[in-house]
Design a protein around this motif. Sequence first.
Motif, PDB file in Angstrom:
ATOM      1  N   CYS A   4      -4.698   7.767 -13.953  1.00 12.27           N
ATOM      2  CA  CYS A   4      -4.413   9.203 -13.819  1.00 12.27           C
ATOM      3  C   CYS A   4      -5.686  10.039 -13.901  1.00 12.27           C
ATOM      4  O   CYS A   4      -5.811  11.071 -13.237  1.00 12.27           O
ATOM      5  CB  CYS A   4      -3.434   9.658 -14.903  1.00 12.27           C
ATOM      6  N   ILE A   5      -6.633   9.597 -14.723  1.00  9.15           N
ATOM      7  CA  ILE A   5      -7.892  10.329 -14.870  1.00  9.15           C
ATOM      8  C   ILE A   5      -8.831  10.044 -13.703  1.00  9.15           C
ATOM      9  O   ILE A   5      -9.437  10.960 -13.136  1.00  9.15           O
ATOM     10  CB  ILE A   5      -8.567   9.961 -16.203  1.00  9.15           C
ATOM     11  N   ASP A   6      -8.942   8.775 -13.334  1.00  9.66           N
ATOM     12  CA  ASP A   6      -9.943   8.352 -12.358  1.00  9.66           C
ATOM     13  C   ASP A   6      -9.485   8.522 -10.912  1.00  9.66           C
ATOM     14  O   ASP A   6     -10.247   8.974 -10.059  1.00  9.66           O
ATOM     15  CB  ASP A   6     -10.301   6.886 -12.615  1.00  9.66           C
ATOM     16  N   LYS A   7      -8.233   8.157 -10.624  1.00 10.74           N
ATOM     17  CA  LYS A   7      -7.725   8.184  -9.252  1.00 10.74           C
ATOM     18  C   LYS A   7      -6.299   8.718  -9.218  1.00 10.74           C
ATOM     19  O   LYS A   7      -5.347   7.978  -8.934  1.00 10.74           O
ATOM     20  CB  LYS A   7      -7.780   6.780  -8.642  1.00 10.74           C
ATOM     21  N   PRO A   8      -6.130  10.005  -9.504  1.00  3.24           N
ATOM     22  CA  PRO A   8      -4.761  10.549  -9.582  1.00  3.24           C
ATOM     23  C   PRO A   8      -3.976  10.419  -8.283  1.00  3.24           C
ATOM     24  O   PRO A   8      -2.773  10.161  -8.320  1.00  3.24           O
ATOM     25  CB  PRO A   8      -4.995  12.020  -9.962  1.00  3.24           C
ATOM     26  N   ALA A   9      -4.636  10.584  -7.132  1.00  8.57           N
ATOM     27  CA  ALA A   9      -3.911  10.465  -5.859  1.00  8.57           C
ATOM     28  C   ALA A   9      -3.342   9.062  -5.692  1.00  8.57           C
ATOM     29  O   ALA A   9      -2.211   8.887  -5.190  1.00  8.57           O
ATOM     30  CB  ALA A   9      -4.827  10.808  -4.693  1.00  8.57           C
ATOM     31  N   LYS A  10      -4.082   8.057  -6.112  1.00  5.89           N
ATOM     32  CA  LYS A  10      -3.595   6.673  -6.041  1.00  5.89           C
ATOM     33  C   LYS A  10      -2.431   6.469  -6.997  1.00  5.89           C
ATOM     34  O   LYS A  10      -1.429   5.822  -6.653  1.00  5.89           O
ATOM     35  CB  LYS A  10      -4.723   5.698  -6.380  1.00  5.89           C
ATOM     36  N   TYR A  11      -2.535   7.027  -8.191  1.00  3.17           N
ATOM     37  CA  TYR A  11      -1.442   6.926  -9.159  1.00  3.17           C
ATOM     38  C   TYR A  11      -0.168   7.537  -8.583  1.00  3.17           C
ATOM     39  O   TYR A  11       0.908   6.924  -8.633  1.00  3.17           O
ATOM     40  CB  TYR A  11      -1.817   7.628 -10.465  1.00  3.17           C
ATOM     41  N   PHE A  12      -0.275   8.757  -8.042  1.00  2.00           N
ATOM     42  CA  PHE A  12       0.905   9.428  -7.508  1.00  2.00           C
ATOM     43  C   PHE A  12       1.465   8.704  -6.290  1.00  2.00           C
ATOM     44  O   PHE A  12       2.688   8.598  -6.110  1.00  2.00           O
ATOM     45  CB  PHE A  12       0.578  10.880  -7.157  1.00  2.00           C
ATOM     46  N   SER A  13       0.596   8.191  -5.464  1.00  2.00           N
ATOM     47  CA  SER A  13       1.016   7.430  -4.291  1.00  2.00           C
ATOM     48  C   SER A  13       1.831   6.211  -4.700  1.00  2.00           C
ATOM     49  O   SER A  13       2.891   5.915  -4.113  1.00  2.00           O
ATOM     50  CB  SER A  13      -0.223   7.007  -3.486  1.00  2.00           C
ATOM     51  N   GLU A  14       1.362   5.505  -5.705  1.00  2.00           N
ATOM     52  CA  GLU A  14       2.072   4.308  -6.171  1.00  2.00           C
ATOM     53  C   GLU A  14       3.390   4.670  -6.846  1.00  2.00           C
ATOM     54  O   GLU A  14       4.388   3.944  -6.708  1.00  2.00           O
ATOM     55  CB  GLU A  14       1.174   3.524  -7.119  1.00  2.00           C
ATOM     56  N   ALA A  15       3.413   5.780  -7.576  1.00  2.00           N
ATOM     57  CA  ALA A  15       4.656   6.210  -8.218  1.00  2.00           C
ATOM     58  C   ALA A  15       5.729   6.522  -7.182  1.00  2.00           C
ATOM     59  O   ALA A  15       6.904   6.170  -7.352  1.00  2.00           O
ATOM     60  CB  ALA A  15       4.390   7.443  -9.092  1.00  2.00           C
ATOM     61  N   ILE A  16       5.320   7.169  -6.094  1.00  2.00           N
ATOM     62  CA  ILE A  16       6.264   7.463  -5.019  1.00  2.00           C
ATOM     63  C   ILE A  16       6.769   6.177  -4.383  1.00  2.00           C
ATOM     64  O   ILE A  16       7.969   6.012  -4.136  1.00  2.00           O
ATOM     65  CB  ILE A  16       5.593   8.360  -3.955  1.00  2.00           C
ATOM     66  N   GLU A  48      -2.640  11.116   2.435  1.00  2.00           N
ATOM     67  CA  GLU A  48      -3.685  10.283   3.028  1.00  2.00           C
ATOM     68  C   GLU A  48      -3.825   8.965   2.271  1.00  2.00           C
ATOM     69  O   GLU A  48      -3.949   7.891   2.884  1.00  2.00           O
ATOM     70  CB  GLU A  48      -5.011  11.045   3.019  1.00  2.00           C
ATOM     71  N   THR A  49      -3.798   9.034   0.948  1.00  2.00           N
ATOM     72  CA  THR A  49      -3.903   7.830   0.124  1.00  2.00           C
ATOM     73  C   THR A  49      -2.704   6.920   0.336  1.00  2.00           C
ATOM     74  O   THR A  49      -2.852   5.688   0.440  1.00  2.00           O
ATOM     75  CB  THR A  49      -4.008   8.217  -1.365  1.00  2.00           C
ATOM     76  N   TYR A  50      -1.527   7.497   0.425  1.00  2.00           N
ATOM     77  CA  TYR A  50      -0.305   6.711   0.638  1.00  2.00           C
ATOM     78  C   TYR A  50      -0.394   5.938   1.953  1.00  2.00           C
ATOM     79  O   TYR A  50      -0.069   4.749   2.016  1.00  2.00           O
ATOM     80  CB  TYR A  50       0.918   7.630   0.639  1.00  2.00           C
ATOM     81  N   HIS A  51      -0.842   6.629   2.989  1.00  2.00           N
ATOM     82  CA  HIS A  51      -0.963   5.995   4.308  1.00  2.00           C
ATOM     83  C   HIS A  51      -1.948   4.831   4.258  1.00  2.00           C
ATOM     84  O   HIS A  51      -1.699   3.745   4.811  1.00  2.00           O
ATOM     85  CB  HIS A  51      -1.393   7.030   5.337  1.00  2.00           C
ATOM     86  N   LYS A  52      -3.070   5.024   3.584  1.00  2.00           N
ATOM     87  CA  LYS A  52      -4.072   3.966   3.483  1.00  2.00           C
ATOM     88  C   LYS A  52      -3.572   2.783   2.653  1.00  2.00           C
ATOM     89  O   LYS A  52      -3.816   1.623   2.979  1.00  2.00           O
ATOM     90  CB  LYS A  52      -5.359   4.516   2.858  1.00  2.00           C
ATOM     91  N   GLN A  53      -2.853   3.068   1.573  1.00  2.00           N
ATOM     92  CA  GLN A  53      -2.385   2.011   0.678  1.00  2.00           C
ATOM     93  C   GLN A  53      -1.257   1.179   1.272  1.00  2.00           C
ATOM     94  O   GLN A  53      -1.230  -0.041   1.140  1.00  2.00           O
ATOM     95  CB  GLN A  53      -1.891   2.616  -0.640  1.00  2.00           C
ATOM     96  N   PHE A  54      -0.310   1.856   1.935  1.00  2.00           N
ATOM     97  CA  PHE A  54       0.924   1.181   2.308  1.00  2.00           C
ATOM     98  C   PHE A  54       1.158   1.099   3.815  1.00  2.00           C
ATOM     99  O   PHE A  54       2.169   0.550   4.253  1.00  2.00           O
ATOM    100  CB  PHE A  54       2.110   1.870   1.621  1.00  2.00           C
ATOM    101  N   GLY A  55       0.226   1.639   4.603  1.00  2.00           N
ATOM    102  CA  GLY A  55       0.298   1.469   6.046  1.00  2.00           C
ATOM    103  C   GLY A  55       1.411   2.220   6.726  1.00  2.00           C
ATOM    104  O   GLY A  55       1.790   1.897   7.862  1.00  2.00           O
ATOM    105  N   VAL A  56       1.963   3.209   6.086  1.00  2.00           N
ATOM    106  CA  VAL A  56       3.033   4.018   6.677  1.00  2.00           C
ATOM    107  C   VAL A  56       2.864   5.449   6.179  1.00  2.00           C
ATOM    108  O   VAL A  56       2.373   5.681   5.072  1.00  2.00           O
ATOM    109  CB  VAL A  56       4.417   3.457   6.280  1.00  2.00           C
TER     110      VAL A  56
END
Length: 313
Positions: free
Chosen positions: A236-248, A281-289
Amino acid sequence: MADETLSLKKAFSGHGGFGVDETTMAAMVTKWRKQPDQKSRFRSDFSGFFTKIGSIEKCEDDYLLRLKTEFSRFKNIMVLWLMHPWERDARWMHHVMHKSYPFTVIVEIACTRTSEELLGAKRAYQALFNHSVEEDVAYHIKESYSKLLVGLVSSFRYEGPQVDNDMAKWEAKALGNVIKSSGSGKLIQNEEVIRILTTRSKRHLKATFKHYKELHGKPIEEDLGANLCLQETVKCIDKPAKYFSEAINIAFKEGADKPSKLSLTRVIISRADVDMEEIKETYHKQFGVKLEDMITKNTHGHYKDTLLTLIGK
């Protein structure tokens, strides 16, 4: 008629997903007005919703409870959207205080809000519940991560641009030594770990995590073992966009539990006006959709329309 029956099944979330299709339901009320035989055939054909008992088709209690949840999603998202962000955060923290693994929401709010936003949420909490967040966390949460959570919600971090790089490097080494000597199991209660994570600015901590990776050849999260609370704090501190992307994404998974599903509304409501473009943008990169495509596929009705509007489709 078969198409109408299938459409109404989908409207009731008979094929899974979030929310219900209110428009289709209302249309069927018009189409099937004064047609009791149509409704009877629908009940007979919808085995997941109705069970034959004698001469009637009985509504399944479990499915009724599920429908109550799905019907409420649109109502809840609208109320949360209108609510002041500080009140919203205060109510979310209060709600999870008695739940299993409450650190997810508390860490999220404590570590992804600005210092002023967290202070505002704490003031709202006191006004609403006549207690401080700190005392409720200390009293209600007895698990090993209680002291870390108290420190996180008590924090008022420096948000200026200055970072003492030498200190960040020294604390990266200190974290490495603690991890090596203590083992991952005792880290959550280590005084030095708690001090660093709860008092340093986010810029300082990002520099510390960067130095840790340079020193040890891997991100600090990988050395935290099964300490989910520590892992989420760092993320949450270092990469909040990644955290939120994974939570979704977890919310969309088959078999996701209720807290995981609730995170879809919470994340999109709380981040819509903050960093949603980065999350997309992070979600698209992480999960390809694309996130909008996942929402379109997995949600229904006004709830779906509201989510799509909030993410800026």
